[in-house]
Structure formats: C-alpha cells, structure tokens
Design a protein around this motif. Structure first.
Motif, PDB file in Angstrom:
ATOM      1  N   LYS A  15       0.842  -1.215   0.000  1.00 24.16           N
ATOM      2  CA  LYS A  15       0.000   0.000   0.000  1.00 24.16           C
ATOM      3  C   LYS A  15       0.868   1.254   0.000  1.00 24.16           C
ATOM      4  O   LYS A  15       0.710   2.150  -0.827  1.00 24.16           O
ATOM      5  CB  LYS A  15      -0.891   0.041   1.257  1.00 24.16           C
ATOM      6  N   THR A  16       1.794   1.289   0.952  1.00 20.63           N
ATOM      7  CA  THR A  16       2.606   2.495   1.134  1.00 20.63           C
ATOM      8  C   THR A  16       3.531   2.715  -0.057  1.00 20.63           C
ATOM      9  O   THR A  16       3.675   3.831  -0.562  1.00 20.63           O
ATOM     10  CB  THR A  16       3.425   2.349   2.435  1.00 20.63           C
ATOM     11  N   THR A  17       4.144   1.636  -0.515  1.00 20.15           N
ATOM     12  CA  THR A  17       5.061   1.747  -1.654  1.00 20.15           C
ATOM     13  C   THR A  17       4.312   2.259  -2.877  1.00 20.15           C
ATOM     14  O   THR A  17       4.808   3.121  -3.609  1.00 20.15           O
ATOM     15  CB  THR A  17       5.679   0.360  -1.955  1.00 20.15           C
ATOM     16  N   MET A  38      -1.690   8.269   7.009  1.00 20.96           N
ATOM     17  CA  MET A  38      -2.647   7.966   8.083  1.00 20.96           C
ATOM     18  C   MET A  38      -2.282   6.676   8.821  1.00 20.96           C
ATOM     19  O   MET A  38      -3.141   6.060   9.454  1.00 20.96           O
ATOM     20  CB  MET A  38      -4.056   7.858   7.497  1.00 20.96           C
ATOM     21  N   ASP A  39      -1.044   6.283   8.734  1.00 20.90           N
ATOM     22  CA  ASP A  39      -0.615   5.060   9.402  1.00 20.90           C
ATOM     23  C   ASP A  39       0.405   5.422  10.494  1.00 20.90           C
ATOM     24  O   ASP A  39       1.438   6.031  10.186  1.00 20.90           O
ATOM     25  CB  ASP A  39       0.033   4.125   8.362  1.00 20.90           C
ATOM     26  N   PRO A  40       0.122   5.061  11.740  1.00 24.88           N
ATOM     27  CA  PRO A  40       1.082   5.367  12.812  1.00 24.88           C
ATOM     28  C   PRO A  40       2.465   4.738  12.578  1.00 24.88           C
ATOM     29  O   PRO A  40       3.460   5.216  13.137  1.00 24.88           O
ATOM     30  CB  PRO A  40       0.442   4.765  14.067  1.00 24.88           C
ATOM     31  N   SER A  42       4.067   5.148  10.124  1.00 27.28           N
ATOM     32  CA  SER A  42       4.682   6.256   9.370  1.00 27.28           C
ATOM     33  C   SER A  42       5.678   5.816   8.292  1.00 27.28           C
ATOM     34  O   SER A  42       6.666   6.494   8.028  1.00 27.28           O
ATOM     35  CB  SER A  42       5.303   7.296  10.310  1.00 27.28           C
ATOM     36  N   ASN A  43       5.384   4.703   7.660  1.00 25.01           N
ATOM     37  CA  ASN A  43       6.269   4.215   6.586  1.00 25.01           C
ATOM     38  C   ASN A  43       6.277   5.145   5.379  1.00 25.01           C
ATOM     39  O   ASN A  43       7.298   5.315   4.719  1.00 25.01           O
ATOM     40  CB  ASN A  43       5.838   2.821   6.108  1.00 25.01           C
ATOM     41  N   LEU A  44       5.131   5.754   5.112  1.00 18.72           N
ATOM     42  CA  LEU A  44       5.078   6.648   3.950  1.00 18.72           C
ATOM     43  C   LEU A  44       5.964   7.865   4.197  1.00 18.72           C
ATOM     44  O   LEU A  44       6.740   8.265   3.325  1.00 18.72           O
ATOM     45  CB  LEU A  44       3.625   7.076   3.686  1.00 18.72           C
ATOM     46  N   LEU A 122      -4.113   9.002   0.126  1.00 22.59           N
ATOM     47  CA  LEU A 122      -4.139   8.706   1.561  1.00 22.59           C
ATOM     48  C   LEU A 122      -3.617   7.296   1.787  1.00 22.59           C
ATOM     49  O   LEU A 122      -4.165   6.335   1.231  1.00 22.59           O
ATOM     50  CB  LEU A 122      -5.578   8.789   2.087  1.00 22.59           C
ATOM     51  N   ASP A 123      -2.601   7.170   2.612  1.00 27.64           N
ATOM     52  CA  ASP A 123      -2.097   5.828   2.942  1.00 27.64           C
ATOM     53  C   ASP A 123      -2.748   5.369   4.240  1.00 27.64           C
ATOM     54  O   ASP A 123      -2.912   6.158   5.173  1.00 27.64           O
ATOM     55  CB  ASP A 123      -0.575   5.875   3.119  1.00 27.64           C
ATOM     56  N   SER A 124      -3.122   4.101   4.292  1.00 27.38           N
ATOM     57  CA  SER A 124      -3.817   3.607   5.491  1.00 27.38           C
ATOM     58  C   SER A 124      -3.087   2.404   6.066  1.00 27.38           C
ATOM     59  O   SER A 124      -2.350   1.714   5.357  1.00 27.38           O
ATOM     60  CB  SER A 124      -5.253   3.208   5.128  1.00 27.38           C
ATOM     61  N   PRO A 125      -3.319   2.140   7.346  1.00 32.62           N
ATOM     62  CA  PRO A 125      -2.773   0.911   7.929  1.00 32.62           C
ATOM     63  C   PRO A 125      -3.597  -0.298   7.492  1.00 32.62           C
ATOM     64  O   PRO A 125      -4.656  -0.127   6.873  1.00 32.62           O
ATOM     65  CB  PRO A 125      -2.889   1.159   9.434  1.00 32.62           C
TER      66      PRO A 125
HETATM   67 MG    MG Z   1       1.994   0.768   4.812  1.00 30.52          MG
END
Ligand code: MG
Ligand code: ATP
Length: 413
Positions: A15-17, A38-40, A42-44, A122-125
């Motif tokens: 997702k993040t990539t 929006m992911d704690p 914080s990879n993005l 928007l990136d999500s967990p």
């Molecule tokens: Mg991710």
C-alpha cells in the motif's frame, strides 16, 4: 481534486510503496499532488525521508486542529506530504480524543481549496480501525494494492464485501478504482491464478500493469526516496510510470457517475499464499487474462503402497489446492512424497491414514518455512499441541489431514 485511499485489510501488500511511487509518478506528470500518512507506522513519511521530531507538527495535529495544513506539510520530490508518527497511536488509544470519529480527516480535507491539488493520496494501515475508516470516509476512490499472494486476496475480499456496509456507515459511496498487483512474481503459479481470478471477478478494475518484485523498491524506501528518484532507469520505475499512466486513464473513465453495484462475487476462499521466490527484475508485461496454461504437474500416483487405511475419494481439489499440495510435497524427502501425496487433501476431501509421528514431525518441520501452520487437533478440533512439541505425541497415531479454508494444514487424530 480527487482523493484516493490506498487500502487493503492485509498488511505488507505494498500500500505504502504504491502510494508513494504513484504520488511521485503523478507529480512527474505535472499533477499537483499531496499525500497524507494515516498510518502510525509512518512508513510513507519515512519512505519520503520525512521523520517528524517530537515537536514537529504532523497529521495528528491536523486531525486535532492543533496545526494547519500548511504548517505541517513538507515537500519532497514535488509532493506535499503530511507526515505521521507514532503519536497517532496515542490518538487511537484516546477514545475521546480527536480521532474518536470516522470523519475527522474528511473534515480536515474539506478546508483545503478544491483547486489546490489534482490528487490527494491517503495511505492507510492494514486493519479496518479508526485510521482506515477515516481514510475511507474521506476518499472519493480506493486503490487496493495486492501482492499476488492468497492473503492479500483475502484482504481484498474482506474490504470488497464490507464496502456497502462501510459506505452506509461512513456516508460515503465507496468505490474501488483499481486493484494493483504491487509485488508480483509472475513465475508463481498461485500469483498468476490470483491475477486471473481477480480479473474474472473485477474486470478492468484490476490494473493491467503490475509491479514486479524488485529489490530496488525496498532499497528506495529505505533510503527515503521514491523509485523515480532512487533508480529512475530501473524496471520498477518503469512499472510505476506505466501504472501511473494507466491510473490517469482510469481516472478519466471513472470521473463519470459511480456505477458500483453490489459487491461482485469474489474469488472463493482459496488456499494459502505460495512460498515467495526471488524473481529477477523484469520488464512489466501484460498478463493475459486467459487461464495460465502451464500448471504444476498433478501429484503423481504413489508408486509404493502408502500407509493409508481407506483410500482417498476422487479429489475435488481445484488448481489452488493442487498447487499448494504440490508445493508441500516438493519440500519433502523422496521416500515420503508418495505417502503425503495420498494424505494431503483439502477440507472437502478428507483422508485418513496411519503415519509414523516422528516422520510426521520431521516432515512438518521441513515444510514449516513460516508459510504453513501445522497443528494436531483432536476430534473436537481443539488444538492439542503444536507439532513442535512432539514428545507429547504417542506413536504411531491415526490421523486425518486436511486444509482449512485458509490453507493451514491440520492433522486430526
Ligand atoms: Mg503501509
Ligand atoms: P503495511 O500494511 O505494514 O502498511 P504495506 O501494505 O504498506 O504494509 P509496504 O510497506 O508498501 O506494504 O511494502 C511491504 C514491504 O514490501 C516493504 O518492505 C516494501 O519495500 C516491499 N515491497 C513493496 N513493493 C515491492 C516490490 N514490488 N518488490 C519487492 N518488495 C516490495
């Protein structure tokens, strides 16, 4: 301004990539792009090389009203970034805090002028928790990244089957704009099958292009860059460039009024993810929707009589089951392949047999490469002990072996 959420309820599917590289891909096409992490985890943010200090404003402050968009954003590679940090987790824990509602992000984004950006991604967990619900409530469209493994298909299925109920709950008509194979090994039989199944069920919603497995992508995010910045001539950069172009075409098509119907029938639960094998980078290629011709050989009939008490009925196993079965058999010593060929069966295809428990344990250990879970269960299907405690097993034992619907192999005594 179109807001796109990157969601799959399965973790680690890219997702993040995808969010990062598509954002940069769009920016390189001259689009005005922002991303919100929006992911704690914080990879993005880290993927862009943005790591907010404890005092730096970040997405938590946006959501809590503690800081304005412009005070928070960082700019990298032509993309406006609203970073996150672990502070977001605290927001989740504090049920009465700013993230007690599913609509906090939506309300924050409403304050941004409609013509400021072409796209906000928007990136999500991975879970359907408060952050993902906020993403789903705020977005106009969803992109579902998948890695070509069974579990990411399961994540897609879960999300898809929840869309109607989520749309109602969140007051937002949710629609999947695209399903993207992000970490795809076209040599894996199961991945090709999953591609075909998704194609069959979702049609053009599936991106025709896929992102091949590529070490450069891992390196790029670890170094804090998109693939376009880190390795612009790589195959992975080419993949993301083409996916970005395909996305722009999809967006043209999907700017028409929504036509989403009730969730399509998704692929029936299949068996577990195949072992990932490293695949050299390769040029992106179109995958034909036609069924894959080259299939694993069906398991050979045992040459030596196997210690089976009542022989197995005609197999009802589909290609997934046979593929997984073959994978397990391939890992075993020659002397026991025949026995396992008879014993391993999908849940609908129960077998009974007698087996030397010591050998059983050895075989399980050999196959337990982190992908399969083996349990010994009693008739009530309670787990008696994992096979890693073999001393407790009295041998020989009679057992029934079957797959569960998630592909785990179970042994019933
Ligand atoms: Mg991710
Ligand atoms: P999470 O659910 O934890 O947020 P995610 O779905 O966002 O995970 P990513 O973090 O994007 O997944 O990717 C998971 C891992 O896979 C990362 O280490 C990433 O670098 C790697 N990865 C992503 N795409 C590819 C690819 N095409 N080839 C090889 N590795 C990849």
């Amino acid at each position: 301004m179109i807001i796109i959420g990157f969601c799959n309820l399965k973790g680690g599917v890219g997702k993040t990539t995808a969010c990062q590289n598509i954002a940069v891909g769009l920016a390189r096409k001259g689009k005005r792009v922002a991303v919100v992490d929006m992911d704690p985890q914080s990879n993005l943010s880290a993927g862009f090389g943005v790591i907010p200090s404890a005092t730096d404003p970040q997405v938590f402050d946006l959501l809590s009203g503690g800081a304005e968009w412009d005070d928070i954003l960082r700019i990298k590679e032509g993309v406006d970034i609203i970073p996150s940090s672990l502070d977001l987790t605290m927001a989740e824990l504090n049920q009465t805090g700013p993230l007690s509602s599913d609509h906090v992000l939506r309300d924050a984004l409403k304050k941004i002028s409609q013509d400021r950006y072409d796209y906000i991604l928007l990136d999500s967990p991975p879970q359907l928790g408060i952050f993902t619900r906020n993403v789903l409530a705020a977005c106009n469209k969803i992109i579902v990244p998948m890695d070509g493994g069974y579990y990411s298909l399961f994540g897609l299925k879960l999300l898809d089957s929840s869309l109607d109920i989520l749309s109602e709950r969140l007051g937002n008509e949710l629609e999947i704009l695209g399903i993207l194979m992000t970490n795809f090994n076209s040599r894996l039989y199961i991945s090709r099958q999953i591609y075909d199944d998704v194609k069959k069920n979702f049609g053009d919603v599936l991106f025709e292009k896929y992102i091949s497995q590529s070490v450069s992508l891992i390196e790029a995010s670890n170094m804090g860059f998109s693939i376009f910045e880190y390795s612009p001539k790589s195959k992975a950069a080419q993949c993301y460039k083409e996916v970005t172009e395909e996305l722009l075409k999809k967006l043209e098509k999907f700017s028409a009024p929504s036509t989403r119907k009730a969730a399509p029938v998704v692929v029936k639960p299949k068996k577990k993810e195949e072992k990932q094998e490293p695949e050299p980078e390769q040029a992106p290629e179109k995958i034909q929707a036609a069924p894959v011709k080259k299939e694993p050989e069906p398991p050979e009939e045992p040459e030596a009589p196997a210690p089976v008490i009542n022989s197995r009925p005609q197999s009802t196993a589909g290609p997934y089951e046979e593929g997984i079965k073959q994978e397990v058999i391939d890992m075993l010593p020659e002397s026991r392949k025949a026995m396992w060929s008879q014993m391993l069966a999908p849940i609908s295809d129960i077998t009974r047999g007698e087996i030397d428990v010591k050998e059983l344990r050895e075989d399980f250990e050999r196959c337990d490469n982190g992908r399969y879970t083996f349990y010994v269960l009693n008739d009530e299907q309670e787990s008696l002990w994992p096979v890693m405690y073999p001393d407790q097993i009295v041998e020989p034992m009679r057992c029934v072996i079957k797959w569960d619907e998630y592909g785990a192999v179970e042994v019933f005594m």
